[in-house]
Scaffold this active site. Structure first.
Site, PDB file in Angstrom:
ATOM      1  N   LEU A  14       0.810  -1.228  -0.011  1.00  0.00           N
ATOM      2  CA  LEU A  14       0.001   0.187   0.021  1.00  0.00           C
ATOM      3  C   LEU A  14       0.952   1.180  -0.141  1.00  0.00           C
ATOM      4  O   LEU A  14       1.046   1.910   0.976  1.00  0.00           O
ATOM      5  CB  LEU A  14      -0.989   0.097   1.246  1.00  0.00           C
ATOM      6  N   HIS A  15       1.520   1.426  -1.131  1.00  0.00           N
ATOM      7  CA  HIS A  15       2.510   2.720  -1.274  1.00  0.00           C
ATOM      8  C   HIS A  15       1.512   3.832  -1.707  1.00  0.00           C
ATOM      9  O   HIS A  15       0.209   3.612  -1.891  1.00  0.00           O
ATOM     10  CB  HIS A  15       3.531   2.446  -2.285  1.00  0.00           C
ATOM     11  N   ALA A  16       2.028   4.833  -2.308  1.00  0.00           N
ATOM     12  CA  ALA A  16       1.346   5.927  -2.350  1.00  0.00           C
ATOM     13  C   ALA A  16       0.061   5.860  -3.428  1.00  0.00           C
ATOM     14  O   ALA A  16      -1.109   6.396  -3.346  1.00  0.00           O
ATOM     15  CB  ALA A  16       2.179   7.155  -2.918  1.00  0.00           C
ATOM     16  N   ALA A  19      -2.685   3.628  -2.060  1.00  0.00           N
ATOM     17  CA  ALA A  19      -3.394   4.007  -0.918  1.00  0.00           C
ATOM     18  C   ALA A  19      -4.155   5.259  -1.068  1.00  0.00           C
ATOM     19  O   ALA A  19      -5.287   5.479  -0.778  1.00  0.00           O
ATOM     20  CB  ALA A  19      -2.136   4.735  -0.019  1.00  0.00           C
TER      21      ALA A  19
END
Length: 87
Positions: A14-16, A19
């Site tokens: 769940l990176h940028a 997310a």
């Protein structure tokens, strides 16, 4: 309250980008969403809170959805994970 677990399958966790997709989806609903990962909790409607969890690919996360539209919110959230965050 609706409570369920999901496996993080999106590449890189769940990176940028994922997310952001997650938070944008959840902000379309009125219910509150709590994310629980490794004894940490996050507000699913806050991108900083979601990214601070540091969830990686293959990890399992618990969601607790509560509110007037909790069933619809939970369904949309589960669908997002099933389609691997494709928008």
């Amino acid at each position: 309250m609706v409570r369920f677990n999901v496996e993080i399958t999106v590449s890189g966790g769940l990176h940028a980008r994922p997310a952001s997709v997650l938070v944008n989806l959840l902000n379309q609903y009125r219910s509150s969403v709590k994310m629980i990962y490794n004894d940490k909790q996050a507000n699913g409607k806050s991108i900083l809170s979601v990214m601070a969890l540091g969830a990686k690919t293959g990890d399992e996360m618990t969601f607790e959805v509560e509110g007037i539209d909790e069933q619809e919110t939970a369904s949309a959230l589960q669908s997002l994970f099933q389609r691997n965050f494709a928008v």
